[in-house]
Motif scaffolding. Structure first.
Motif: not given
Length: 611
Positions: A573-574, A577, A579, A594, A597, A600-601
Motif C-alpha cells: 500500500v505504501h 502511494q 511515485s 493499482n 490501492l 486498500h481503499s
DNA sequence: CTTAGGG
DNA sequence: CCCTAAG
C-alpha cells in the motif's frame, strides 16, 4: 475495473464481515520500564561490591579499592577461550568474567549478615550476557577485562566439505587466553553500594531503564532458606555432588521451575515483563543454546569485512585463489571452488551453573566449588552437535555439504552445541521445587523448524527456531542485609551443576545487534507472482483476515506467515502511494499496485462488520 | 493462536 | 522482518 457481478466494486464481499478492532496498542510500553532493574547491572554492581569485600576479606569493610584479579580458575575449563576485549567490543562476556561476577554475587548474598547463616546459597552462574549489550558497556566500565584488544581467534575449525562432516573437523587452538588480569576497579557506581539498594539509585535508574525491562528492583528479604541469585536457563543438569539435589533435566520449563522454586522470587517472576519473556522466548524456540561466538566462513566474510579481519590471523588469504587451491584435496567435490568451509569460533560460552553452598562457606571454598563444578562438567567429555538453521544435524555421516554447510550457505545459521558426553543421570527435583514457580510467560514456538533443504531454494528459509541463547535473565538480588562472612568454611555442598543445554557455540555476527537474539529470518522479497497472489487474496478476503489469506494463497509457502502477508500488504500500500521513482526493489507492475490501492481503499472504507 | 500496529 | 498488546 469496476463492478463485478459477484461483488462490490470488484471485490467480493466477505461472507464473514469483519469488525474493525478497537484501537490497539494504546499503551506506552516504554513507560513500564521505569523502576525496573536491569538484572545485569545488578550483577555488575554486586560483583563490584563483592570484590571489595573480598579485598577486605578479613576487614569486612568495603572501602578498599578492588584490585585483586578476581579471576575464576579458568583452568577448570579446559576449553580455553580467548577473552580479549570482547566485553567491550561485542557483548560477549568471557566466561570467566561471568563466573567471576557470579561469584561475587554469591558472596554478596552470603554476606547477608542477617539470619540466613545456615541457609544455602544457590546461585546460577551464567555467561550468557550478550543479550544486553548496554549492560556490557557498563560492565566494561565496572571491571576491566584483562586481555589485549586484539581480535584473537580462539578456535578454528577447518573441515572439508566433502568429508564425514563436522566430526572430521580439525580443531585448532591457536590462541591462548590472555592473562587474567581482570580487575574490578573501584567503580564509583559499584562502590558504596550495598546489597540491592544501590541498584535503585537514581544514577542507576538510567541504566536500568535503558537496559530493558527487567524485574523490578525489589529488595525483599530472603528470609527463606535459599538465596536464589538468579534463574537458570539450563536445560540439562549435571549432578555434581551425590548428596545434593539436582534438577530435573527436562527442559526449560522444568529447569526454570526448579531454579526458581524459592519463594524469594515469586513476585518477581510474576512481574517479569515482556523483556524477560522475550528473551525467554528465544530459549523456548530451541533447545540449542547460543553463545557469543563468532564463526566466520568464507561466505560469511565476503559479506562482512569485519569478519574477514577477524580471522585474518589464522587464515592468510580468505578470498579467491587460495580457496581454490585447497580444492585439490577434494577432487570429489562438485564445487570447483570453495570446497572448504572455514569456521572460526571465537569463543565458547559457559552457560549456567547451579551451585549451592551454605552461606557459611568461604569465598575460597565457593570458588573451589565452582571450579569443581565446571571441571566436573567438562571431565566427562563433551559432545558436539551441529546446528544448521536451527536444526540439529545428528547424522554424522552427512557431509557438510549435504547438511547445508558450505560457503554458499550463510554460516550465520550454523551453530554448535557442546554437551557433556554422559550427563550423570540427573534425577528430578523435588516436586516442591517445580511447583513453586508460578507458570511464567512461556512462549512456545509456534512454528516448528522448517524442513527446507538447502538445495531447494536459493535462499534457505531460516528456521524460526534458531539457535538461541540460554540467557535467562538474571534475577534481581533480593537480599538486603549486609555481609559478614562466616568464618567457618564449611564443606561446600556443591550441588547440581547446571549448564544450560550444555555449553554451546553458535555463530554470531558481531556487528549485528540482532544476532543476540534469535537469528533474523533471511529476507525474502516477494516476487511479483506472490504479490499478485496476495493482491488477489486481499481483494477477495479483505484486509483483516490474514490467516485466511495465508491459507488461500500461501498455504504452501512455509516461509510466508500471515503476519508476513499482512506486512507485505502494508508495504504494498505504501509502495503504491509512492511515485514510481521512489519505489525500490523489484518493481511491481503498476497494474498490481493499482489493484492494491483499490483494494486498500475499498476495504478501509467498508467496514463490513461494523454492523 | 490471530490481528493489528508500531518498530 | 520483528515484536507484542489485545482479543
Amino acid at each position: 475495473m469496476m463492478i463485478k457481478s459477484s461483488g462490490i466494486n470488484g471485490f467480493d464481499v466477505p461472507s464473514i464481515p469483519r469488525a474493525p478492532r478497537s484501537a490497539r496498542r494504546t499503551t506506552n510500553k516504554k513507560k513500564l520500564e521505569d523502576h525496573q532493574v536491569c538484572a545485569f547491572d545488578l550483577l555488575a554492581a554486586v560483583a563490584g561490591k563483592l570484590l571489595q569485600e573480598k579485598e577486605n576479606s578479613s576487614a569486612s569493610s568495603n572501602e578498599t579499592e578492588a584490585k585483586d584479579p578476581f579471576v575464576i580458575d579458568r583452568d577448570a575449563v579446559k576449553l580455553e577461550q580467548q577473552s580479549t576485549d570482547r566485553v567491550s567490543d561485542t557483548t560477549c562476556f568471557s566466561k570467566k568474567d561471568s563466573v567471576v561476577l557470579d561469584e561475587h554475587l554469591s558472596a554478596l548474598s552470603t554476606s547477608d549478615g542477617s539470619d540466613n547463616v545456615e541457609t544455602d546459597l544457590r546461585m546460577g552462574i551464567s555467561v550468557t550476557t550478550d543479550v544486553q549489550p548496554k549492560m556490557f558497556n557498563k560492565m566494561k566500565t565496572t571491571h576491566h577485562c584483562g586481555g589485549s584488544s586484539d581480535d584473537a581467534t580462539g578456535f578454528e575449525i577447518i573441515a572439508p566439505v566433502q568429508d564425514e562432516g563436522p566430526k572430521t573437523g580439525e580443531l585448532l587452538h591457536n590462541n591462548s587466553l590472555p592473562s587474567l588480569e581482570n580487575k574490578f576497579p573501584s567503580s564509583p557506581d559499584l562502590h558504596h553500594k550495598r546489597s540491592v539498594k544501590f541498584v535503585s539509585r537514581e544514577d542507576d535508574q538510567k541504566h536500568i531503564s535503558r537496559c530493558s525491562k527487567s524485574s523490578k528492583v525489589k529488595a525483599s528479604p530472603p528470609h527463606t532458606g535459599n538465596i536464589r541469585v538468579r534463574k537458570f536457563s539450563g536445560y540439562k543438569y549435571w549432578k555434581v555432588s551425590p548428596k545434593l539435589r539436582y534438577h530435573d533435566s527436562c527442559a526449560d520449563e522444568g529447569a526454570r521451575h526448579a531454579s526458581c522454586s524459592g519463594e524469594t522470587y515469586h513476585e518477581r517472576d510474576r512481574g517479569l515483563d515482556s523483556s524477560l519473556v522475550k528473551k525467554r522466548k528465544l530459549c523456548d524456540r530451541s533447545s540449542v543454546v547460543t553463545s557469543e561466538t563468532g564463526v566466520c566462513s568464507e561466505s560469511f566474510s565476503k559479506s562482512h569485512n569485519e569478519c574477514a579481519l577477524m580471522y585474518k590471523n589464522s587464515i592468510p588469504h580468505l578470498h579467491g585463489d587460495e580457496e581454490r587451491s585447497s580444492m585439490k584435496n577434494h577432487p570429489a567435490s562438485d564445487y570447483s571452488t570453495d570446497s572448504q568451509v572455514r569456521l572460526s569460533i571465537k569463543s565458547f560460552k559457559v552457560p549456567e551453573l547451579l551451585v549451592e553452598v551454605p552461606v557459611t562457606a568461604t569465598l575460597g571454598s565457593l570458588k573451589t566449588t565452582v571450579l569443581e563444578a565446571i571441571s566436573s562438567v567438562l571431565r566427562g567429555g563433551l559432545h558436539v552437535e551441529v546446528i544448521v538453521r536451527g536444526k540439529m544435524i545428528r547424522d554424522d555421516s552427512n557431509t557438510l555439504m549435504q547438511s547445508g554447510i558450505s560457503h554458499n550457505c550463510n554460516l550465520d545459521s550454523l551453530g554448535f552445541t557442546l554437551e557433556p558426553r554422559s550427563p550423570q543421570a540427573p534425577s528430578p527435583r523435588s516436586q516442591n521445587d517445580h511447583s513453586v514457580l508460578p507458570a511464567s510467560n512461556e512462549r512456545k514456538p509456534s512454528k516448528s523448524a522448517f524442513t527446507d533443504s538447502v538445495s531447494d531454494e536459493p535462499s534457505p528459509s531460516p528456521s524460526l527456531n534458531k539457535q538461541v541463547k540460554s540467557d535467562h535473565n538474571p534475577a534481581p538480588i533480593t537480599c538486603d542485609a549486609l555481609p559478614e562472612k562466616s568464618q567457618e568454611s564449611k564443606a561446600l555442598a556443591l550441588s547440581p551443576v547446571t549448564i544450560a543445554d550444555s555449553l554451546a557455540i553458535v555463530p554470531m555476527d558481531r556487528k549485528r545487534k540482532r544476532s543476540e537474539l534469535a537469528q533474523r529470518r533471511t529476507r525474502r522479497p516477494f516476487s511479483v507472482v506472490e504479490v499478485e497472489a496476495l493482491v488477489q487474496a486481499v481483494e477477495e478476503l479483505g484486509t483483516g483476515r490474514w490467516r485466511n489469506v495465508k491459507l488461500r494463497s500461501f498455504e504452501n509457502a512455509e516461509h510466508r506467515t500471515y503476519v508476513d502477508l499482512k506486512d507485505k500488504w502494508k508495504t504494498l500500500v505504501h509502495t503504491a502511494q509512492l511515485s514510481p521513482q521512489q519505489r525500490r526493489g523489484q518493481p511491481v507492475p503498476q497494474e498490481l499496485l493499482n489493484r492494491v490501492l483499490a483494494a486498500h481503499s475499498y476495504w478501509s472504507q467498508h467496514h463490513f462488520g461494523q454492523v
